[in-house]
Design a protein around this motif. Sequence first.
Motif, PDB file in Angstrom:
ATOM      1  N   ALA A 181      -6.098   5.981   5.722  1.00 12.65           N
ATOM      2  CA  ALA A 181      -6.685   6.313   4.421  1.00 12.65           C
ATOM      3  C   ALA A 181      -8.152   5.928   4.468  1.00 12.65           C
ATOM      4  O   ALA A 181      -8.565   5.106   5.301  1.00 12.65           O
ATOM      5  CB  ALA A 181      -5.965   5.570   3.298  1.00 12.65           C
ATOM      6  N   PRO A 182      -8.969   6.482   3.573  1.00 11.25           N
ATOM      7  CA  PRO A 182     -10.383   6.105   3.549  1.00 11.25           C
ATOM      8  C   PRO A 182     -10.559   4.633   3.201  1.00 11.25           C
ATOM      9  O   PRO A 182      -9.822   4.079   2.379  1.00 11.25           O
ATOM     10  CB  PRO A 182     -10.966   6.994   2.440  1.00 11.25           C
ATOM     11  CG  PRO A 182      -9.991   8.114   2.274  1.00 11.25           C
ATOM     12  CD  PRO A 182      -8.656   7.539   2.591  1.00 11.25           C
ATOM     13  N   VAL A 183     -11.531   3.998   3.830  1.00 13.56           N
ATOM     14  CA  VAL A 183     -11.868   2.625   3.462  1.00 13.56           C
ATOM     15  C   VAL A 183     -12.425   2.632   2.042  1.00 13.56           C
ATOM     16  O   VAL A 183     -13.354   3.384   1.738  1.00 13.56           O
ATOM     17  CB  VAL A 183     -12.901   2.032   4.437  1.00 13.56           C
ATOM     18  CG1 VAL A 183     -13.378   0.665   3.945  1.00 13.56           C
ATOM     19  CG2 VAL A 183     -12.317   1.929   5.846  1.00 13.56           C
ATOM     20  N   PRO A 184     -11.870   1.834   1.128  1.00 17.34           N
ATOM     21  CA  PRO A 184     -12.410   1.774  -0.234  1.00 17.34           C
ATOM     22  C   PRO A 184     -13.906   1.460  -0.217  1.00 17.34           C
ATOM     23  O   PRO A 184     -14.359   0.630   0.592  1.00 17.34           O
ATOM     24  CB  PRO A 184     -11.605   0.646  -0.884  1.00 17.34           C
ATOM     25  CG  PRO A 184     -10.311   0.639  -0.128  1.00 17.34           C
ATOM     26  CD  PRO A 184     -10.688   0.972   1.289  1.00 17.34           C
ATOM     27  N   PRO A 185     -14.693   2.105  -1.066  1.00 17.33           N
ATOM     28  CA  PRO A 185     -16.152   1.962  -1.012  1.00 17.33           C
ATOM     29  C   PRO A 185     -16.654   0.532  -1.065  1.00 17.33           C
ATOM     30  O   PRO A 185     -17.664   0.197  -0.438  1.00 17.33           O
ATOM     31  CB  PRO A 185     -16.627   2.757  -2.226  1.00 17.33           C
ATOM     32  CG  PRO A 185     -15.558   3.773  -2.470  1.00 17.33           C
ATOM     33  CD  PRO A 185     -14.279   3.101  -2.078  1.00 17.33           C
ATOM     34  N   SER A 186     -15.956  -0.340  -1.793  1.00 19.76           N
ATOM     35  CA  SER A 186     -16.443  -1.705  -1.961  1.00 19.76           C
ATOM     36  C   SER A 186     -16.057  -2.629  -0.814  1.00 19.76           C
ATOM     37  O   SER A 186     -16.484  -3.790  -0.794  1.00 19.76           O
ATOM     38  CB  SER A 186     -15.923  -2.291  -3.278  1.00 19.76           C
ATOM     39  OG  SER A 186     -14.514  -2.408  -3.260  1.00 19.76           O
ATOM     40  N   LEU A 187     -15.263  -2.148   0.147  1.00 16.15           N
ATOM     41  CA  LEU A 187     -14.794  -3.003   1.237  1.00 16.15           C
ATOM     42  C   LEU A 187     -15.601  -2.808   2.508  1.00 16.15           C
ATOM     43  O   LEU A 187     -16.033  -1.692   2.831  1.00 16.15           O
ATOM     44  CB  LEU A 187     -13.323  -2.717   1.559  1.00 16.15           C
ATOM     45  CG  LEU A 187     -12.247  -3.271   0.628  1.00 16.15           C
ATOM     46  CD1 LEU A 187     -10.884  -3.133   1.286  1.00 16.15           C
ATOM     47  CD2 LEU A 187     -12.508  -4.706   0.240  1.00 16.15           C
TER      48      LEU A 187
END
Length: 300
Positions: free
Chosen positions: A103-109
């Motif tokens: 899955a895409p890496v969450p933007p804040s991580l």
Amino acid sequence: MKAARFSTFGGPEVLEIVDLPDPHPGPGQVRIVVRAAGVNPSDWKKRQGLMDEELPQALGYEAAGVVDELGEGVTDVAVGDRVFGFCPEEGAQAELAVLAHYAPVPPSLDFPGAAALPAAIETATRALDQLGVVSGSTLLVNGASGSVGSAAVQLAVVRGVRVIGTASPANHAYLRSLGAEPVAYGEGLVERVRELAPDGVDTALDVAGSGVLPELIGLAHGPEHVVTVADFPGAQEHGVRFSRGDAGRALHVLGQIGELIEAGRFSLPVAGTFPLADIAEAHRAGEDGHVRGKLVLLVG
């Protein structure tokens, strides 16, 4: 590529960094340039010869990095995208890894934060699903301050569940910050839980494997309301379900966790990071048993 491996069973000193052929993705898979890879208790159990008999063994099944090669039929990500997920086989603790579920890496991580997620959130979600926890019920989590335990606490709270969590007193403030009501583990556990829930609890999840399944069974009114992810012999002895991935993995959570993270409803602390070359030190830290959160290897 450089990869972590061991060719004999033993202590952390048997771990080595070796050159292995570059992997390539099959249909529906992607290859990433690994930036970070999670470290799990199963790693040192494998290294000690407690799980698999074959040798040599590569290590790691969760990683985060940048996509650099697409398998046949992949259309949901592109080369250059940041993703995290699971390898189809061992070998994530390496410079390159193939991911079968991602899955895409969450933007804040960052990459270490993303690499810490897959095993913890999948294990926690699978156990909650198997327990059938529902809004308005009360769940007891034994071993609530580690990576899987804290994931289970937060994911249960999101479902509208009241959570009581066992941990050492030093971790009680942390559990409260996650939305759990903390109790100390050890002698007198049942009485402490009943002070908070006089009639017991609806379900119980054992993450610690600390030999308290009989107490959990009593508090949850029967072994059918208890799941352990850490005590296989105890599960067999007491008729409790032992949750394992080969019975069906909760992979759907990979695509759902980002929304919770960005909304501030889920976090998983990285307890420590180590360069890939220092993997033996990561094992020593993990086996010490006093880690709150996840240990992560940094690659590249």
